[in-house]
Scaffold this active site. Sequence first.
Site, PDB file in Angstrom:
ATOM      1  N   TYR A  65      -7.566 -16.819   6.439  1.00  0.00           N
ATOM      2  CA  TYR A  65      -7.063 -15.781   5.513  1.00  0.00           C
ATOM      3  C   TYR A  65      -7.493 -16.108   4.071  1.00  0.00           C
ATOM      4  CZ  TYR A  65      -3.703 -13.038   2.787  1.00  0.00           C
ATOM      5  OH  TYR A  65      -3.121 -12.179   1.875  1.00  0.00           O
ATOM      6  N   SER A  72      -5.794 -12.502  -3.322  1.00  0.00           N
ATOM      7  CA  SER A  72      -4.560 -13.279  -3.255  1.00  0.00           C
ATOM      8  C   SER A  72      -4.750 -14.605  -3.978  1.00  0.00           C
ATOM      9  CB  SER A  72      -4.210 -13.558  -1.789  1.00  0.00           C
ATOM     10  OG  SER A  72      -3.253 -14.583  -1.701  1.00  0.00           O
ATOM     11  N   GLY A  96       0.822  -1.214   0.000  1.00  0.00           N
ATOM     12  CA  GLY A  96       0.000   0.000   0.000  1.00  0.00           C
ATOM     13  C   GLY A  96       0.852   1.258   0.000  1.00  0.00           C
TER      14      GLY A  96
HETATM   15  N1  LIG Z   1       2.587  -9.899   0.841  1.00  0.00           N
HETATM   16  C1  LIG Z   1       2.096 -10.853   0.060  1.00  0.00           C
HETATM   17  O1  LIG Z   1       2.806 -11.808  -0.312  1.00  0.00           O
HETATM   18  C2  LIG Z   1       0.665 -10.821  -0.384  1.00  0.00           C
HETATM   19  C3  LIG Z   1       0.197 -11.817  -1.245  1.00  0.00           C
HETATM   20  C4  LIG Z   1      -1.126 -11.790  -1.661  1.00  0.00           C
HETATM   21  C5  LIG Z   1      -1.956 -10.766  -1.243  1.00  0.00           C
HETATM   22  N2  LIG Z   1      -1.491  -9.804  -0.399  1.00  0.00           N
HETATM   23  C6  LIG Z   1      -2.432  -8.739   0.024  1.00  0.00           C
HETATM   24  O2  LIG Z   1      -1.858  -7.472  -0.205  1.00  0.00           O
HETATM   25  C7  LIG Z   1      -2.399  -6.527   0.723  1.00  0.00           C
HETATM   26  C8  LIG Z   1      -1.280  -5.703   1.326  1.00  0.00           C
HETATM   27  O3  LIG Z   1      -0.498  -6.555   2.152  1.00  0.00           O
HETATM   28  P1  LIG Z   1       1.049  -6.339   2.433  1.00  0.00           P
HETATM   29  O4  LIG Z   1       1.743  -7.513   1.887  1.00  0.00           O
HETATM   30  O5  LIG Z   1       1.499  -4.993   2.035  1.00  0.00           O
HETATM   31  O6  LIG Z   1       1.042  -6.511   4.026  1.00  0.00           O
HETATM   32  P2  LIG Z   1       1.545  -5.550   5.203  1.00  0.00           P
HETATM   33  O7  LIG Z   1       2.906  -5.049   4.915  1.00  0.00           O
HETATM   34  O8  LIG Z   1       1.315  -6.354   6.452  1.00  0.00           O
HETATM   35  O9  LIG Z   1       0.518  -4.332   5.141  1.00  0.00           O
HETATM   36  C9  LIG Z   1      -0.800  -4.527   5.533  1.00  0.00           C
HETATM   37  C10 LIG Z   1      -1.420  -3.190   5.857  1.00  0.00           C
HETATM   38  O10 LIG Z   1      -2.751  -3.430   6.317  1.00  0.00           O
HETATM   39  C11 LIG Z   1      -2.929  -2.702   7.517  1.00  0.00           C
HETATM   40  N3  LIG Z   1      -3.954  -3.254   8.392  1.00  0.00           N
HETATM   41  C12 LIG Z   1      -3.995  -4.448   9.002  1.00  0.00           C
HETATM   42  N4  LIG Z   1      -5.082  -4.535   9.794  1.00  0.00           N
HETATM   43  C13 LIG Z   1      -5.744  -3.349   9.673  1.00  0.00           C
HETATM   44  C14 LIG Z   1      -6.897  -2.793  10.250  1.00  0.00           C
HETATM   45  N5  LIG Z   1      -7.616  -3.466  11.164  1.00  0.00           N
HETATM   46  N6  LIG Z   1      -7.286  -1.553   9.909  1.00  0.00           N
HETATM   47  C15 LIG Z   1      -6.562  -0.832   9.023  1.00  0.00           C
HETATM   48  N7  LIG Z   1      -5.430  -1.288   8.454  1.00  0.00           N
HETATM   49  C16 LIG Z   1      -5.035  -2.522   8.780  1.00  0.00           C
HETATM   50  C17 LIG Z   1      -1.572  -2.732   8.200  1.00  0.00           C
HETATM   51  O11 LIG Z   1      -1.516  -1.738   9.206  1.00  0.00           O
HETATM   52  P3  LIG Z   1      -0.469  -1.865  10.439  1.00  0.00           P
HETATM   53  O12 LIG Z   1       0.881  -1.548   9.895  1.00  0.00           O
HETATM   54  O13 LIG Z   1      -0.969  -0.857  11.433  1.00  0.00           O
HETATM   55  O14 LIG Z   1      -0.580  -3.272  10.948  1.00  0.00           O
HETATM   56  C18 LIG Z   1      -0.698  -2.453   6.999  1.00  0.00           C
HETATM   57  O15 LIG Z   1      -0.697  -1.089   6.717  1.00  0.00           O
HETATM   58  C19 LIG Z   1      -3.205  -7.342   1.727  1.00  0.00           C
HETATM   59  O16 LIG Z   1      -4.566  -7.238   1.437  1.00  0.00           O
HETATM   60  C20 LIG Z   1      -2.729  -8.763   1.515  1.00  0.00           C
HETATM   61  O17 LIG Z   1      -3.728  -9.708   1.839  1.00  0.00           O
HETATM   62  C21 LIG Z   1      -0.207  -9.791   0.018  1.00  0.00           C
END
Ligand SMILES: NC(=O)c1ccc[n+]([C@@H]2O[C@H](COP(=O)([O-])OP(=O)(O)OC[C@H]3O[C@@H](n4cnc5c(N)ncnc54)[C@H](OP(=O)(O)O)[C@@H]3O)[C@@H](O)[C@H]2O)c1
Length: 316
Positions: free
Chosen positions: A200, A175, A52
């Site tokens: 998840y 995902s 993000g």
């Molecule tokens: N990384 C991967 O391999 C992967 C693969 C497939 C899909 N995705 C999807 O991509 C998206 C982004 O994930 P990412 O990999 O960038 O993970 P990340 O680095 O953990 O970032 C997740 C973000 O979501 C926020 N968040 C979590 N719970 C929340 C809540 N209750 N209210 C508001 N914000 C909240 C976190 O805030 P905090 O920092 O405060 O916790 C963080 O800003 C997600 O939807 C994930 O499912 C990721």
Amino acid sequence: MLAILGLLTSVFSLLYVTAPSIRKFFAGGVCRTTVQVPGKVVVITGANTGIGKETARELARRGARVYIACRDVLKGESAASEIRADTKNSQVLVRKLDLSDTRSIRAFAEGFLAEEKQLHILINNAGVMMFSHSKTTDGFEINLGVNHLGHFLLTYLLLERLKESAPARVVNLSSVTHHLGKIHFHNFRGEEPYRWGFAYCHSKLANLLFTRELAKRIQGTGVTTYAVHPGIVRSELARHSFLCCLCWRLFSYFLKSVQEGAQTSLHCALAEGLEPLSGKYFSDCKRTWVSPRARDNKTAQRLWNVSCELLGIQWE
Ligand SMILES: NC(=O)c1ccc[n+]([C@@H]2O[C@H](COP(=O)([O-])OP(=O)(O)OC[C@H]3O[C@@H](n4cnc5c(N)ncnc54)[C@H](OP(=O)(O)O)[C@@H]3O)[C@@H](O)[C@H]2O)c1
């Protein structure tokens, strides 16, 4: 012994030589559009870190006014000041949004609608991957509550503003793990723990079904919607699981960087001519294959109705 040593040397040499190509393969697609978006208004949930944050950075670089909607305003401010300095765009703003609490979602939407007369791009990016049995403030299973229900309510509250600002887009982060997902209608409140921590995956299937049904319901409004698999990305997503963290570390060389992970979200937010593909699922900046469960219109409709019921909203 010498033969084994020789074999090992060959394997490692081969890996050493091919590693850059393998890494390039895993880096995936690149958002090639050069579209600039000065004056466009963007909301990105969970943009204080990970995919993000990089999506926010690129949209700010292209001139948008970007709202970082996050639960920890201090973390959000730190990301915003880094992005402002990097892109020379002062229009990067932080607002509090906790997707695990419907009151916080309503407060965010109310504040945003009072402040902004337009919204061109909503990126439902935030996500949590929790294996422990926990719940949101409203008593929903945490993965489904944050990843699906939270974004469902947020989109409902902001949709009129998107329509007024059309052409506009809603991008939902799903995902590849949705292939392992199933919608357990009887367990949205998490009465029973999910086996093997698949909660998840279920929530990511819900993201896809939501995108599919939303596309149908907003057809002809000038608002379109897309679901995204960003790749397997070196972000903080695995933070709640020791085992996942370990795997992420072991294979980190082959995982996408967060910049690479942002490419498909950017493609779906910006690329010209994507409108006929509203409701579809993208990976590596291309349309891709969804599981049979994610193509089930009846489940998509039922999920829509049950989500409305649980959230106490009427959304025709
Ligand atoms: N990384 C991967 O391999 C992967 C693969 C497939 C899909 N995705 C999807 O991509 C998206 C982004 O994930 P990412 O990999 O960038 O993970 P990340 O680095 O953990 O970032 C997740 C973000 O979501 C926020 N968040 C979590 N719970 C929340 C809540 N209750 N209210 C508001 N914000 C909240 C976190 O805030 P905090 O920092 O405060 O916790 C963080 O800003 C997600 O939807 C994930 O499912 C990721």
